[in-house]
Design an enzyme around this catalytic site. Structure first.
Site, PDB file in Angstrom:
ATOM      1  N   THR A   1       0.805  -1.229   0.000  1.00  0.00           N
ATOM      2  CA  THR A   1       0.000   0.000   0.000  1.00  0.00           C
ATOM      3  C   THR A   1       0.834   1.274   0.000  1.00  0.00           C
ATOM      4  OG1 THR A   1      -0.110  -0.131   2.422  1.00  0.00           O
ATOM      5  CG2 THR A   1      -1.913  -1.141   1.181  1.00  0.00           C
ATOM      6  N   GLU A   2       2.130   1.174  -0.220  1.00  0.00           N
ATOM      7  CA  GLU A   2       3.030   2.314  -0.061  1.00  0.00           C
ATOM      8  C   GLU A   2       2.628   3.528  -0.894  1.00  0.00           C
ATOM      9  OE1 GLU A   2       5.548  -1.238   1.189  1.00  0.00           O
ATOM     10  OE2 GLU A   2       3.947  -0.811  -0.248  1.00  0.00           O
ATOM     11  N   VAL A   3       2.196   3.315  -2.157  1.00  0.00           N
ATOM     12  CA  VAL A   3       1.900   4.468  -3.013  1.00  0.00           C
ATOM     13  C   VAL A   3       0.727   5.295  -2.480  1.00  0.00           C
ATOM     14  CG1 VAL A   3       2.830   3.400  -5.094  1.00  0.00           C
ATOM     15  CG2 VAL A   3       0.400   3.077  -4.534  1.00  0.00           C
TER      16      VAL A   3
END
Length: 259
Positions: A135-137
């Site tokens: 989920t980093e973006v």
């Protein structure tokens, strides 16, 4: 060795490394990363350990980075953040290239860095309820380090889908994508993983497991002819190993062999 953020136990040649922050959903911070490095090093040096199981305490496997840890990263200098990133890089390399087989027992959600840990393991089993994703973006970050390993594991197309969208997928979809090996009911997953680990301990030679793992990691790094030449040399070297001679002799004599 005593740990604050993880636990480490060895039984029947299986080392269990457990992320032990259930109140924080086993979120990662710098100290936990350092303790994981120490635990994997300890398991690697212990001749009594043949297989490693990585799991989490409580309902989640790992929710990614700890909130306080993320806040600290914002205050770091570039050099401090580079040093921190390189520590995580070394842990990833340590797991991926570890001499012993590493199995992920995913009893709950594995998100961002937590899903990264699953990506690194040789074998991974998850409960149906587990949601997984990078989920980093969605918080302005990038899944930098794990991208190197995810492309190897799932291929470029799947990696682009997972890393660019940041979406969470079901355990069933993760199996379809090749991220995990199998979905196992929560009531059975501990026993199932233990059976897989025990079978590796009893039915396969330690040197054969190590060399096969090295072969798999090597084939993507070299041109075809170079990979084949390296594989041939490993093949020849393995034939001289005491375990290989023992195994072949038992096979020829039709003897049951327990490793």
């Amino acid at each position: 060795m005593t740990f604050d953020y993880i636990t480490y136990e060895v039984e029947q040649r299986i080392a269990a490394i457990t992320l032990n922050r259930p109140d924080k959903r086993n979120a990662l911070n710098g100290a936990m990363v350092a303790e994981l490095q120490q635990a994997f090093q300890q398991a690697g040096a212990d001749d009594a350990v043949k297989v490693i199981v990585l799991k989490g305490a409580g309902e989640a496997f790992c929710a990614g980075a700890d909130l306080e840890y993320l806040q600290q990263l914002q205050r770091n200098t570039f050099d401090e953040n580079l040093e921190d990133s390189q520590a995580l890089m070394r842990l990833m390399q340590q797991i991926y290239y570890h001499d012993k087989i590493v199995i992920a027992q995913v009893q709950g959600h594995a998100i961002a860095g937590g899903c990264g840990l699953v990506t690194l393991c040789d074998l991974s089993y998850a409960v149906p309820e587990a949601r997984m994703g990078y989920t980093e973006v969605k918080i302005g970050f990038i899944p930098a380090l794990v991208s190197v390993f995810l492309v190897r594991k799932t291929g470029e197309g799947r990696a682009r889908e997972l890393l660019l969208t940041g979406k969470l997928i079901s355990a069933e979809k993760a199996q379809e994508y090749g991220l995990i090996n199998e979905v196992v009911p929560a009531a059975n997953i501990a026993d199932y993983v233990n059976k897989v680990a025990t079978a590796l301990c009893e039915e396969a030679a330690a040197n054969s497991l190590t060399m096969t793992k090295k072969l798999i990691g090597m084939v993507l790094d070299k041109p075809l002819d170079e990979a084949l030449e390296h594989a041939a040399r490993l093949n020849a070297a393995t034939r001289e190993h005491a375990e290989c001679k023992k195994g072949i002799q038992a096979f020829l004599n039709k003897e049951k062999l327990v490793w």
